[in-house]
Design a protein around this motif. Structure first.
Motif, mmCIF file in Angstrom:
data_model
loop_
_atom_site.group_PDB
_atom_site.id
_atom_site.type_symbol
_atom_site.label_atom_id
_atom_site.label_comp_id
_atom_site.label_asym_id
_atom_site.label_seq_id
_atom_site.Cartn_x
_atom_site.Cartn_y
_atom_site.Cartn_z
ATOM 1 N N LEU A 1 18.486 9.824 65.810
ATOM 2 C CA LEU A 1 18.536 11.013 64.951
ATOM 3 C C LEU A 1 19.341 10.745 63.693
ATOM 4 O O LEU A 1 18.956 11.117 62.595
ATOM 5 C CB LEU A 1 19.255 12.140 65.694
ATOM 6 N N LEU A 2 20.474 10.067 63.883
ATOM 7 C CA LEU A 2 21.353 9.839 62.742
ATOM 8 C C LEU A 2 20.739 8.855 61.755
ATOM 9 O O LEU A 2 20.893 9.005 60.550
ATOM 10 C CB LEU A 2 22.733 9.372 63.226
ATOM 11 N N TYR B 1 23.604 17.410 67.567
ATOM 12 C CA TYR B 1 24.056 16.548 66.470
ATOM 13 C C TYR B 1 24.546 17.417 65.313
ATOM 14 O O TYR B 1 24.298 18.623 65.301
ATOM 15 C CB TYR B 1 22.929 15.600 66.031
ATOM 16 N N GLN B 2 25.221 16.770 64.393
ATOM 17 C CA GLN B 2 25.730 17.496 63.220
ATOM 18 C C GLN B 2 24.667 17.481 62.131
ATOM 19 O O GLN B 2 24.269 16.397 61.680
ATOM 20 C CB GLN B 2 26.964 16.783 62.668
ATOM 21 N N THR C 1 26.279 22.397 63.898
ATOM 22 C CA THR C 1 25.730 21.728 65.077
ATOM 23 C C THR C 1 24.303 22.199 65.322
ATOM 24 O O THR C 1 24.009 23.395 65.267
ATOM 25 C CB THR C 1 26.608 22.045 66.306
ATOM 26 N N ARG D 1 22.791 8.459 74.055
ATOM 27 C CA ARG D 1 23.439 7.864 72.873
ATOM 28 C C ARG D 1 22.412 7.248 71.942
ATOM 29 O O ARG D 1 22.515 7.338 70.730
ATOM 30 C CB ARG D 1 24.426 6.785 73.307
ATOM 31 N N LEU E 1 20.663 9.917 70.037
ATOM 32 C CA LEU E 1 21.519 10.429 68.965
ATOM 33 C C LEU E 1 21.520 9.443 67.786
ATOM 34 O O LEU E 1 21.388 9.849 66.623
ATOM 35 C CB LEU E 1 22.941 10.631 69.499
#
Ligand code: ADP
Length: 525
Positions: free
Chosen positions: A521-522, A454-455, A461, A515, A518
């Motif tokens: 996480l976001l 992830y960013q 990254t 997905r 992710l």
């Protein structure tokens, strides 16, 4: 011009999907073809009855005056009725597009918009107002507003015609329709059946939804061998006791599915799993089977034949590798073997040169008669993966560029190690999250692991690991896991965060849902 100006089928091709699957109806009409579980008992449909049901549906389809190549969307789980309808579509050259009833409405609409089916049939019935929407069941098709009859243009169904279109998730999030011809599916079935997984009298439990081509692999394995397919109701998979009850009641000898179908039974009712009387084989696919769970399964079922099936929808599958029994204690991961009979897997480096050295990672290219025709309505995406034979581009032969990475061990067997498109650059270094995941799985206190890139807030990254500790892992510390990673890999590869979780989310097909991880996480960031 009247619709009947061109005669219908003028010759019988030999290589149709339905003919292949129903071949045993000629030799073993009274043998079970589909064994369903309902109200605690089994319901058997014989090969003869399945063929008769398919013929009834085919006669029903004839009423609509469709053309060879017209799509029929089938919203259903696997059942004897759905299978008969699928076979009927195949016999008339009507590609079927399977969609699960549990598919969210928006995604179903997207698939409908892309595939433009002339008929859209479900067991429950569709929106009555829409043209071509209707219900199937008991050999009948009811469509309140049928589509307009179409003038017939073609004479015969040929092996190159489309058998089905399966919409996969697609890494971009837009569903991609994998077009498979009769020839490709039958070639795949022949290659698979050479492995002799099952034979007449066996019962193959199928746990994947009909829209996942793995269910068609199960159906081909069973019916193509003169054995029966046992569709396991999807809702029961979440309940280990019920799942095992179905396997027991239907006397399943072989169970096919993604690794996660075993998770709950291994965790909560291992004794019942050990006590299943008929189970002799398990075939898994779609992702790696966590080795701790696999060893547990081997301990519970000594002598069971465990097969790691690797591949993608674009070729149904590519290889079958038997898991050594017992798995050596030092095995860090499973081999995927080599291409199944009739196929060959080529390993190429990023410059397109063949990788010859042991242990060096390359991308797998598949040479096979069982490749998809292309992606429905997407020439660009098709050209990106069906590529000229890199070894002899002048031949015009096309290979499937799988996007999957692997290396060969000393014995020549391939070892999957992630996807090209999930590779990331971390501080200028190429990192494959699957490699980090594999390292975590090697820790004795780790049951499951997933690693997502992830960013970070500064735009760089980063990797985040989600870890499900093993039962004995009480007190497993994130810092221990990090230290364990750092013992065998450079610092840039180690995850910046390790989170201990009770479970990993799975997608509609039962594979780890990266997905969702992710997204989590976001949202947490
Ligand atoms: P989706 O892309 O929708 O998940 P597929 O079933 O076509 O649908 O996914 C195929 C991919 O799954 C392969 O390209 C590979 O990356 C992975 N895969 C399939 N089988 C295995 C396996 N036995 N071991 C490891 N990875 C696998």
């Amino acid at each position: 011009m009247p619709a009947t100006s061109v005669p219908a089928v003028t010759h019988r091709p030999e290589e149709r999907f339905d003919e292949f699957l129903l071949a045993a109806a000629a030799t073993h009409p009274d043998h079970p073809a589909v064994v369903e579980y309902a109200d605690g008992t089994e319901q058997v449909t014989t090969f003869g009855a399945l063929r008769a049901a398919a013929e009834r549906y085919a006669a029903e389809l004839d009423r609509f005056g469709l053309r060879i190549g017209d799509r029929v969307m089938i919203v259903s789980d696997t059942s004897a009725e759905a299978l008969a309808l699928v076979l009927a579509c195949s016999s008339r050259g009507l590609p079927f597009v399977p969609v699960s009833p549990e598919t969210p409405a928006e995604r179903r609409e997207t698939i409908e918009r892309l595939a433009e089916p002339l008929l859209c049939l479900s067991a429950a019935g569709g929106p009555a107002a829409a043209v071509g929407h209707g219900r199937f069941g008991a050999g009948r098709i009811e469509v309140p507003r049928p589509p307009l009859r179409r003038e017939r243009l073609r004479h015969a169904v040929t092996p190159g015609d489309i058998a089905y279109i399966i919409f996969t998730s697609g890494t971009t999030g837009r569903p991609k329709g994998v077009v498979m011809s009769h020839r490709a599916v039958v070639a795949f079935y022949r290659g698979m059946l050479a492995e002799e997984f099952v034979s007449v009298g066996d019962r193959v439990a199928s746990t994947s939804p009909l829209q996942f081509d793995f269910s068609l692999l199960d159906i081909g394995m069973a019916l193509g061998s003169g054995a029966a397919v046992v569709p396991v109701p999807r809702a029961l998979l979440r309940w280990p006791t019920r799942f095992l009850k179905v396997l027991r009641a239907t006397r399943a000898t072989q169970v096919n599915g993604v690794p996660s179908i075993w998770r709950q039974s291994l965790r909560h009712i291992p004794d019942q799993l050990a006590g299943l009387p008929d189970l002799r084989g398990v075939l898994f696919c779609g992702e790696e089977f966590p080795l701790g769970e696999l060893r547990h399964l081997q301990r519970l079922r000594p002598g069971i034949r465990l097969v790691n099936c690797y591949g993608a929808t674009e070729s149904m599958a590519a290889s079958f590798a038997e898991v050594p029994d017992p798995l050596p204690g030092d095995a860090a991961h499973l081999s995927i073997g080599n291409g199944h009979r009739g196929t060959d897997i080529l390993l190429l480096d990023p410059e397109g040169a063949p990788v010859r050295e042991e242990g060096v990672v390359g991308e797998m290219y598949l040479r096979s008669p069982a490749l998809m025709t292309g992606y429905w309505g997407d020439a660009e995406a098709t050209d990106a993966v069906l590529v000229r034979d890199p070894l002899e581009p002048r031949s015009g032969q096309l290979l499937l560029r799988t996007g999957d990475l692997a290396f060969r061990s000393a014995d020549g067997a391939l070892h999957f190690c992630g996807r090209r498109d999930s590779q990331v650059q971390i501080r200028g270094n190429r990192v494959e999250p699957a490699e980090v995941q594999r390292r975590l799985l090697a820790h004795p206190q780790v049951r499951e692991a997933a690693v997502v890139a992830y960013q970070g807030s500064d735009g760089s990254t980063e990797l985040s690991a989600f870890v499900v500790p093993a039962d004995s892992g009480a007190g497993t510390a994130e810092s221990d896991l990090l230290a364990f990673c750092l013992r065998s890999m450079p610092a840039y590869m180690a995850p910046s965060v390790v989170r201990l979780v009770a479970d990993l989310p799975v997608n509609q097909h039962g594979k780890t849902d990266h997905r969702r991880l992710l997204a989590q996480l976001l949202t947490d960031a």
